[in-house]
Motif scaffolding. Sequence first.
Motif, short mmCIF file in Angstrom:
data_model
loop_
_atom_site.label_atom_id
_atom_site.label_comp_id
_atom_site.label_asym_id
_atom_site.label_seq_id
_atom_site.Cartn_x
_atom_site.Cartn_y
_atom_site.Cartn_z
N TYR A 52 0.84 -1.21 0.00
CA TYR A 52 0.00 0.00 0.00
C TYR A 52 0.87 1.25 0.00
N ARG A 53 1.87 1.27 0.86
CA ARG A 53 2.74 2.44 0.93
C ARG A 53 3.52 2.62 -0.36
N ALA A 69 -9.20 2.33 3.41
CA ALA A 69 -9.17 2.02 1.98
C ALA A 69 -9.39 0.53 1.74
N SER A 70 -8.86 -0.29 2.63
CA SER A 70 -9.00 -1.74 2.50
C SER A 70 -10.41 -2.21 2.85
N LEU A 71 -11.03 -1.57 3.82
CA LEU A 71 -12.37 -1.97 4.24
C LEU A 71 -13.41 -1.74 3.15
N VAL A 72 -13.19 -0.72 2.31
CA VAL A 72 -14.17 -0.42 1.26
C VAL A 72 -13.68 -0.84 -0.12
N VAL A 124 -4.13 6.12 12.65
CA VAL A 124 -3.05 6.93 12.10
C VAL A 124 -2.23 5.99 11.22
N ASP A 125 -2.72 5.76 10.01
CA ASP A 125 -2.13 4.72 9.17
C ASP A 125 -2.13 5.08 7.69
N GLN A 126 -2.19 6.38 7.39
CA GLN A 126 -2.13 6.86 6.01
C GLN A 126 -3.30 6.37 5.16
N GLY A 127 -4.39 5.98 5.82
CA GLY A 127 -5.59 5.57 5.10
C GLY A 127 -5.66 4.11 4.71
#
Length: 283
Positions: A211-212, A254-257, A247-250
């Motif tokens: 992701y990053r 993003a993964s949940l949806v 606090v994880d940069q989204g």
Amino acid sequence: MADLVNYEGKRVLVVGGATGMGAAAAQKAAALGGHTIVLDIADMTYECGQYINVNLGDQASVDAAIEAIEGPVHTVLACAGVADGTGNLMLINFTSQRHLIEALIKGGKLGRGGSVSFISSAAGLGWMSKLEQVQDFLATPDWDTAAAWIDENEGTDSYMFSKQAINGYVAAQAFPFLQRGIRINSIMPGPTDTPLARANADLWLGFGASYREAADVPTLVPEQMGDTLLFLSSDAASGINGINLLVDQGHTNASLVDAWDDPFVKVMAGMMDFDPAMFGMDE
């Protein structure tokens, strides 16, 4: 806004403040004018207002540390945490810090206008799917009953459950603490480059790496977590209470949806059962 994130004249107690996110928060609090009190078993590598050596796995040591705290406390940053495989994990990650906070309130050292901010984790995301178990644990009234409950419930002396307990505790105490004029919140960090994470690098820093990379963002650093903790405990966040803040940069949301494909996030959230085959693992 700068005046609202101001610790002039405030006494900031940082549990687990010798290294990592706790150290970053303590040093920033001092830079913002705060008097810092650090509780840790590790040696200090920077100057603070007061250092108290404490073993969070031992109630007598924690009680002695509470007695040694000089004067009132305006902010408690509960930052201590260890990884799976460490003895007394649940005592260190949660029970001792709950004990300390409630003792400070009962003894009048933490009172109206005060705040508490925990470091939880994205690993505690699924606390609501485990709510009955979390609430059953949180109903334990003291150190000994909490320790006995963990002994009697297999799999709960774990990093993930400790963070689920923190999240449940923050939600459960939001109202009763507020009646005393005290706010309580937590942050839920994603992978952050700390000594603890480096010691568990394959799992902790490997999580979310794709992701990053795709977002072209670096791994989070302790200073970012320290800044967020101090914001939550400051007057700038005076209306925020009972929140477990990602606090994880989204990465999680993003993964949940399905804006990003990371099924393990759904497993952590309790939205999906763990299937080893899905992750290329043998049964």
